[in-house]
Design a protein around this motif. Structure first.
Motif, PDB file in Angstrom:
ATOM      1  N   MET A  11      17.704  26.563 -98.258  1.00 42.77           N
ATOM      2  CA  MET A  11      19.057  26.526 -97.698  1.00 42.77           C
ATOM      3  C   MET A  11      19.120  27.244 -96.344  1.00 42.77           C
ATOM      4  SD  MET A  11      21.301  27.178-101.138  1.00 42.77           S
ATOM      5  CE  MET A  11      20.385  28.583-101.766  1.00 42.77           C
ATOM      6  N   VAL A  12      18.464  28.395 -96.247  1.00 41.96           N
ATOM      7  CA  VAL A  12      18.579  29.209 -95.032  1.00 41.96           C
ATOM      8  C   VAL A  12      17.788  28.599 -93.868  1.00 41.96           C
ATOM      9  CG1 VAL A  12      18.036  31.477 -94.038  1.00 41.96           C
ATOM     10  CG2 VAL A  12      19.076  31.315 -96.301  1.00 41.96           C
ATOM     11  N   GLY A  13      16.496  28.326 -94.106  1.00 43.74           N
ATOM     12  CA  GLY A  13      15.645  27.799 -93.029  1.00 43.74           C
ATOM     13  C   GLY A  13      16.125  26.442 -92.532  1.00 43.74           C
ATOM     14  N   ALA A  14      16.488  25.562 -93.473  1.00 45.17           N
ATOM     15  CA  ALA A  14      16.924  24.218 -93.077  1.00 45.17           C
ATOM     16  C   ALA A  14      18.187  24.301 -92.225  1.00 45.17           C
ATOM     17  CB  ALA A  14      17.169  23.363 -94.327  1.00 45.17           C
ATOM     18  N   SER A  15      19.075  25.272 -92.537  1.00 39.95           N
ATOM     19  CA  SER A  15      20.356  25.307 -91.820  1.00 39.95           C
ATOM     20  C   SER A  15      20.171  25.695 -90.354  1.00 39.95           C
ATOM     21  CB  SER A  15      21.352  26.233 -92.526  1.00 39.95           C
ATOM     22  OG  SER A  15      20.979  27.583 -92.410  1.00 39.95           O
ATOM     23  N   ILE A  16      19.264  26.613 -90.051  1.00 45.49           N
ATOM     24  CA  ILE A  16      19.065  26.960 -88.626  1.00 45.49           C
ATOM     25  C   ILE A  16      18.258  25.870 -87.919  1.00 45.49           C
ATOM     26  CG2 ILE A  16      17.038  28.489 -89.006  1.00 45.49           C
ATOM     27  CD1 ILE A  16      18.119  30.199 -86.647  1.00 45.49           C
ATOM     28  N   ALA A  17      17.334  25.248 -88.640  1.00 35.01           N
ATOM     29  CA  ALA A  17      16.565  24.148 -88.026  1.00 35.01           C
ATOM     30  C   ALA A  17      17.518  23.022 -87.624  1.00 35.01           C
ATOM     31  CB  ALA A  17      15.507  23.635 -89.012  1.00 35.01           C
ATOM     32  N   ALA A  18      18.492  22.694 -88.494  1.00 34.79           N
ATOM     33  CA  ALA A  18      19.427  21.598 -88.215  1.00 34.79           C
ATOM     34  C   ALA A  18      20.282  21.925 -86.993  1.00 34.79           C
ATOM     35  CB  ALA A  18      20.318  21.346 -89.439  1.00 34.79           C
ATOM     36  N   VAL A  19      20.853  23.141 -86.959  1.00 36.24           N
ATOM     37  CA  VAL A  19      21.775  23.489 -85.863  1.00 36.24           C
ATOM     38  C   VAL A  19      21.041  23.501 -84.514  1.00 36.24           C
ATOM     39  CG1 VAL A  19      23.170  25.367 -84.908  1.00 36.24           C
ATOM     40  CG2 VAL A  19      23.455  24.712 -87.297  1.00 36.24           C
ATOM     41  N   LEU A  20      19.868  24.119 -84.459  1.00 37.48           N
ATOM     42  CA  LEU A  20      19.188  24.218 -83.162  1.00 37.48           C
ATOM     43  C   LEU A  20      18.628  22.866 -82.710  1.00 37.48           C
ATOM     44  CD1 LEU A  20      17.606  27.755 -83.480  1.00 37.48           C
ATOM     45  CD2 LEU A  20      19.460  27.051 -81.962  1.00 37.48           C
ATOM     46  N   ALA A  21      18.150  22.058 -83.651  1.00 33.29           N
ATOM     47  CA  ALA A  21      17.662  20.721 -83.263  1.00 33.29           C
ATOM     48  C   ALA A  21      18.839  19.871 -82.767  1.00 33.29           C
ATOM     49  CB  ALA A  21      16.960  20.049 -84.447  1.00 33.29           C
ATOM     50  N   GLN A  22      20.009  20.028 -83.395  1.00 37.36           N
ATOM     51  CA  GLN A  22      21.190  19.277 -82.927  1.00 37.36           C
ATOM     52  C   GLN A  22      21.585  19.704 -81.516  1.00 37.36           C
ATOM     53  OE1 GLN A  22      24.163  20.055 -85.901  1.00 37.36           O
ATOM     54  NE2 GLN A  22      23.382  18.543 -87.345  1.00 37.36           N
ATOM     55  N   GLN A  23      21.238  20.937 -81.143  1.00 36.16           N
ATOM     56  CA  GLN A  23      21.541  21.439 -79.787  1.00 36.16           C
ATOM     57  C   GLN A  23      20.485  21.007 -78.775  1.00 36.16           C
ATOM     58  OE1 GLN A  23      24.208  23.444 -78.745  1.00 36.16           O
ATOM     59  NE2 GLN A  23      25.077  23.074 -80.762  1.00 36.16           N
ATOM     60  N   GLY A  24      19.525  20.195 -79.222  1.00 34.10           N
ATOM     61  CA  GLY A  24      18.517  19.672 -78.295  1.00 34.10           C
ATOM     62  C   GLY A  24      17.251  20.507 -78.204  1.00 34.10           C
ATOM     63  N   TRP A  25      17.095  21.535 -79.067  1.00 30.84           N
ATOM     64  CA  TRP A  25      15.867  22.337 -79.038  1.00 30.84           C
ATOM     65  C   TRP A  25      14.741  21.550 -79.735  1.00 30.84           C
ATOM     66  CZ3 TRP A  25      15.872  28.225 -78.612  1.00 30.84           C
ATOM     67  CH2 TRP A  25      16.972  28.657 -77.867  1.00 30.84           C
ATOM     68  N   GLN A  26      13.527  21.814 -79.294  1.00 33.75           N
ATOM     69  CA  GLN A  26      12.364  21.171 -79.931  1.00 33.75           C
ATOM     70  C   GLN A  26      12.014  21.995 -81.170  1.00 33.75           C
ATOM     71  OE1 GLN A  26      11.046  18.277 -78.969  1.00 33.75           O
ATOM     72  NE2 GLN A  26      12.681  18.269 -77.424  1.00 33.75           N
ATOM     73  N   VAL A  27      12.322  21.433 -82.348  1.00 31.11           N
ATOM     74  CA  VAL A  27      12.184  22.196 -83.591  1.00 31.11           C
ATOM     75  C   VAL A  27      11.227  21.488 -84.547  1.00 31.11           C
ATOM     76  CG1 VAL A  27      13.433  23.080 -85.617  1.00 31.11           C
ATOM     77  CG2 VAL A  27      14.555  23.081 -83.368  1.00 31.11           C
ATOM     78  N   ALA A  28      10.336  22.279 -85.162  1.00 29.00           N
ATOM     79  CA  ALA A  28       9.495  21.759 -86.249  1.00 29.00           C
ATOM     80  C   ALA A  28       9.879  22.501 -87.524  1.00 29.00           C
ATOM     81  CB  ALA A  28       8.019  22.010 -85.932  1.00 29.00           C
ATOM     82  N   LEU A  29       9.808  21.811 -88.644  1.00 29.80           N
ATOM     83  CA  LEU A  29      10.104  22.451 -89.931  1.00 29.80           C
ATOM     84  C   LEU A  29       8.948  22.175 -90.889  1.00 29.80           C
ATOM     85  CD1 LEU A  29      12.218  23.878 -91.831  1.00 29.80           C
ATOM     86  CD2 LEU A  29      12.913  21.596 -92.508  1.00 29.80           C
ATOM     87  N   VAL A  30       8.413  23.245 -91.480  1.00 29.82           N
ATOM     88  CA  VAL A  30       7.318  23.107 -92.448  1.00 29.82           C
ATOM     89  C   VAL A  30       7.871  23.457 -93.823  1.00 29.82           C
ATOM     90  CG1 VAL A  30       4.997  23.873 -93.090  1.00 29.82           C
ATOM     91  CG2 VAL A  30       5.695  23.895 -90.676  1.00 29.82           C
ATOM     92  N   GLU A  31       7.765  22.546 -94.775  1.00 28.70           N
ATOM     93  CA  GLU A  31       8.311  22.802 -96.113  1.00 28.70           C
ATOM     94  C   GLU A  31       7.364  22.232 -97.170  1.00 28.70           C
ATOM     95  OE1 GLU A  31      10.835  24.367 -97.917  1.00 28.70           O
ATOM     96  OE2 GLU A  31       9.966  23.316 -99.642  1.00 28.70           O
ATOM     97  N   ALA A  32       7.256  22.969 -98.284  1.00 27.62           N
ATOM     98  CA  ALA A  32       6.319  22.585 -99.344  1.00 27.62           C
ATOM     99  C   ALA A  32       6.791  21.355-100.123  1.00 27.62           C
ATOM    100  CB  ALA A  32       6.105  23.767-100.289  1.00 27.62           C
ATOM    101  N   ALA A  33       8.115  21.220-100.345  1.00 28.89           N
ATOM    102  CA  ALA A  33       8.602  20.113-101.204  1.00 28.89           C
ATOM    103  C   ALA A  33       9.963  19.620-100.732  1.00 28.89           C
ATOM    104  CB  ALA A  33       8.702  20.597-102.651  1.00 28.89           C
ATOM    105  N   GLU A  34      10.107  18.290-100.645  1.00 24.50           N
ATOM    106  CA  GLU A  34      11.360  17.689-100.175  1.00 24.50           C
ATOM    107  C   GLU A  34      12.416  17.711-101.287  1.00 24.50           C
ATOM    108  OE1 GLU A  34      12.279  13.445 -98.031  1.00 24.50           O
ATOM    109  OE2 GLU A  34      10.238  14.245 -98.015  1.00 24.50           O
TER     110      GLU A  34
END
Ligand SMILES: Cc1cc2nc3c(=O)[nH]c(=O)nc-3n(C[C@H](O)[C@H](O)[C@H](O)COP(=O)(O)OP(=O)(O)OC[C@H]3O[C@@H](n4cnc5c(N)ncnc54)[C@H](O)[C@@H]3O)c2cc1C
Length: 383
Positions: A11-34
């Protein structure tokens, strides 16, 4: 090279990844399970959280809250705390001019709703885990278990309480295991009581009721670890009978669908940042869940970090030390204060020591009788 890589798409990591990527930042997200896609007929996730209004505002920013509202959640307007069922202290949304105090949500659905907001330019590495971290003046490099290498200017470790990234960055923690564990049971209730959440304090530990949509609820039973383990091993009918005996009368009749137990620990990172790595959420702090604050603190972390990052822009990532130190200065004392408050509750309500018993009775009575104190506490609880 990415502006930032988030490790851990909870919940925490995905939420900041979503907001910053929506702002046009180049974001990568690494997660063990979808997260598994939503179907209305799916059973309720046993892991649920009380989400404050402040966290709701953070989640509205990416569109996640709106998506979650199309799935399942349960708003509550009243919060009750008591030792004796006849002596209830009630906090209400009405008293602070709000429509609700918070919502009970299923963790999996909230995570899914956040993932649905990822814009195209966010690069997802899933399923994947980090096996190595290297840092130098210019960048942080991560080696994944599938052999891929990612280079970024900042790494946000949001990989939970057992954070591997925190260990790889050499950040230590301080904390302990509580003698208490908690049993979480998903139940169907005979009576509808969806607008209230309550907690009864007993010497063995609290008993809590968290409403879910329909006549469903999540019950939380805190007790000695051995007792909680035994309860979790009972067949549903026997656990239902034990709950009827030990929970207060306002629960009414209920039937247990499923139950699981959790060990409880307090853990706080000694520092929140090392080089180009910064911790957020449970990777930085794990707290006793009695007052339902864990993920709310995590959302406050990433909301704070996002503001600092946006103020400084992508260029600020070339020398991020001052920005990351400021994040630590803002968040570490606040999280410490909440953890320590939870410990005071844990000690105060678990004690048989007469003076502490008297203090907690006086505390609850004072809260019950002072409208101003109740209002302040209610505002604090909504975040
Ligand atoms: C019984 C109980 C009740 C609770 N109730 C509440 C409540 O009412 N309100 C509240 O605010 N909080 C509550 N909490 C706390 C809350 O659940 C946590 O604070 C929250 O889940 C932390 O979220 P997170 O995203 O930081 O970490 P996590 O939820 O642990 O997510 C970490 C993510 O990282 C991924 N990951 C882990 N390691 C790796 C790796 N090496 N590589 C890639 N990915 C990795 C995992 O798959 C996971 O998706 C409760 C906790 C418990 C135990």
């Amino acid at each position: 090279m990415y502006d930032l890589t988030v490790v851990g798409g909870g919940m925490v990591g995905a939420s900041i990844a979503a907001v910053l990527a929506q702002q046009g930042w180049q974001v990568a997200l690494v997660e063990a399970a979808e997260p598994v896609p939503y179907q209305p007929e799916q059973p309720v996730d046993l892991r649920v959280s009380a989400i404050s209004q402040r966290s709701q505002s953070w989640l509205e920013r990416s569109g996640a809250w709106q998506a979650l509202s199309q799935m399942r959640l349960c708003p509550y307007r009243r919060l009750q705390a008591f030792e004796q069922p006849t002596d209830v202290v009630e906090f209400s949304s009405e008293s602070i001019g709000q429509s609700h105090l918070g919502h009970i949500v299923e963790n999996r659905l909230l995570q899914l709703a956040i993932w649905q907001q990822f814009p195209e330019q966010l690069t997802l590495y899933c399923p994947a885990k980090v096996v190595q971290l290297q840092q130098d003046e210019q960048q942080a490099s991560l080696l994944l278990d599938n052999g891929q290498q990612l280079h970024s200017r900042l790494v946000i470790a949001a990989d939970g309480a057992h954070s591997q990234l925190r260990q790889m960055a050499g950040i230590g923690t301080r904390g302990w295991r509580y003698a208490q564990g908690c049993l979480v049971a998903h139940v169907h209730t005979e009576q509808a009581q969806q607008d209230v959440t309550w907690q009864q304090f007993t010497e063995q530990g609290p008993r809590a009721f968290l409403p879910l949509s329909g006549q469903q609820a999540s019950l939380v039973w805190y007790d000695k670890v051995e007792r909680v383990k035994q309860l979790a091993a009972l067949p549903s009918a026997e656990l239902t009978a034990a709950i009827s005996r030990e929970f207060p009368a306002q629960l009414g009749g209920c039937k247990v669908e499923k139950a699981v137990w959790f060990p409880l620990a307090r853990q706080h990172a000694l520092q929140y940042t090392q080089g180009r790595v910064v911790l957020a959420g449970d990777a930085a702090h794990a707290i006793h869940p009695m007052a339902g604050q864990g993920v709310n603190l995590g959302f406050a972390d990433v909301a704070c970090l996002t503001e600092l990052l946006l103020q400084n822009g992508q260029d600020g990532l070339s020398q991020p030390t001052a920005l990351l130190q400021r994040y630590q200065r803002e968040r570490q004392p606040q999280n410490w204060l909440m953890m320590t408050g939870m410990d005071a509750l844990y000690q105060g309500f678990g004690s048989r020591w007469p003076l502490l018993r008297l203090a907690r009775k006086v505390g609850l009575r004072t809260a019950a009788q002072s409208a101003a104190l109740k209002q302040w506490l209610t505002r604090y609880a909504t975040g």
